[in-house]
Design a protein around this motif. Sequence first.
Motif, short mmCIF file in Angstrom:
data_model
loop_
_atom_site.label_atom_id
_atom_site.label_comp_id
_atom_site.label_asym_id
_atom_site.label_seq_id
_atom_site.Cartn_x
_atom_site.Cartn_y
_atom_site.Cartn_z
N TYR A 108 0.85 -1.19 0.00
CA TYR A 108 0.00 0.00 0.00
C TYR A 108 0.88 1.24 0.00
O TYR A 108 1.91 1.27 0.66
N PHE A 109 0.45 2.28 -0.70
CA PHE A 109 1.13 3.56 -0.60
C PHE A 109 0.16 4.70 -0.88
O PHE A 109 -0.85 4.54 -1.56
N ILE A 110 0.49 5.85 -0.31
CA ILE A 110 -0.24 7.10 -0.55
C ILE A 110 0.81 8.18 -0.70
O ILE A 110 1.71 8.30 0.12
N LYS A 111 0.67 8.98 -1.77
CA LYS A 111 1.56 10.13 -1.98
C LYS A 111 0.75 11.39 -1.80
O LYS A 111 -0.36 11.50 -2.32
N VAL A 112 1.30 12.33 -1.01
CA VAL A 112 0.59 13.57 -0.70
C VAL A 112 1.44 14.78 -1.07
O VAL A 112 2.67 14.71 -1.06
N LYS A 113 0.76 15.89 -1.37
CA LYS A 113 1.45 17.14 -1.65
C LYS A 113 2.08 17.68 -0.38
O LYS A 113 1.51 17.55 0.70
N ALA A 114 3.22 18.33 -0.53
CA ALA A 114 3.91 18.93 0.62
C ALA A 114 4.25 20.37 0.27
O ALA A 114 5.41 20.76 0.27
N ASN A 115 3.22 21.16 -0.02
CA ASN A 115 3.44 22.53 -0.47
C ASN A 115 3.28 23.56 0.64
O ASN A 115 3.29 24.75 0.37
N ILE A 116 3.15 23.11 1.88
CA ILE A 116 2.98 24.01 3.03
C ILE A 116 4.01 23.63 4.09
O ILE A 116 4.21 22.44 4.36
N PRO A 117 4.67 24.60 4.72
CA PRO A 117 5.71 24.28 5.73
C PRO A 117 5.23 23.40 6.88
O PRO A 117 5.98 22.58 7.40
N ARG A 118 3.96 23.52 7.28
CA ARG A 118 3.45 22.71 8.40
C ARG A 118 3.50 21.22 8.08
O ARG A 118 3.65 20.39 8.97
N ILE A 119 3.39 20.87 6.81
CA ILE A 119 3.44 19.45 6.41
C ILE A 119 4.85 18.91 6.62
O ILE A 119 5.03 17.80 7.13
N HIS A 120 5.85 19.69 6.24
CA HIS A 120 7.25 19.26 6.45
C HIS A 120 7.52 19.07 7.94
O HIS A 120 8.15 18.09 8.34
N LYS A 121 7.03 20.00 8.75
CA LYS A 121 7.23 19.92 10.19
C LYS A 121 6.56 18.66 10.76
O LYS A 121 7.14 17.95 11.58
N PHE A 122 5.34 18.37 10.30
CA PHE A 122 4.64 17.18 10.77
C PHE A 122 5.36 15.91 10.37
O PHE A 122 5.49 14.98 11.16
N MET A 123 5.83 15.84 9.13
CA MET A 123 6.51 14.63 8.66
C MET A 123 7.83 14.42 9.42
O MET A 123 8.23 13.28 9.67
N LYS A 124 8.50 15.51 9.80
CA LYS A 124 9.69 15.38 10.64
C LYS A 124 9.33 14.80 12.00
O LYS A 124 10.07 13.99 12.56
N LYS A 125 8.17 15.22 12.53
CA LYS A 125 7.71 14.70 13.81
C LYS A 125 7.43 13.19 13.70
O LYS A 125 7.82 12.42 14.58
#
Length: 140
Positions: A108-125
Amino acid sequence: MLLNVSYNRPKIKAKIDEEVGPAFSFMERIKMKGIGSGKLFITSTSIEIHNLLILDSYLNTCGIEIRPKGIIVIFRSILETYALVIPYYKLNLYKGKAEKYSIYRDHYFIKVKANIPRIHKFMKKVSSYKAQHLDSFNRS
């Protein structure tokens, strides 16, 4: 594990809690400064998830919830809610060149857009919690 979580079924809730642990308490959520990603826009998925998403014409979005032993990717199709339950030891998280994140569990996989800084911060978390969990898991 891809599950339909639209209805309150104790067996499914128990299966999710066994796989990724129970939800964090309110105080833990405050200490962690949130456990949810907010709305993420899906760009592509594995065939099983794609077959669910094409059943309606709405914009394909999802959200991610952090749990003690993994994450849950939640998305909707028609009037049903689905959860892709991913324990940390099966989670593969990649950041693509085109401002996208790819979230994998087995086939299974899901690819999501990362065009907002909060998304990068969440993925680092998420990556940080994965590293902490796997490190403590390897020690014991």
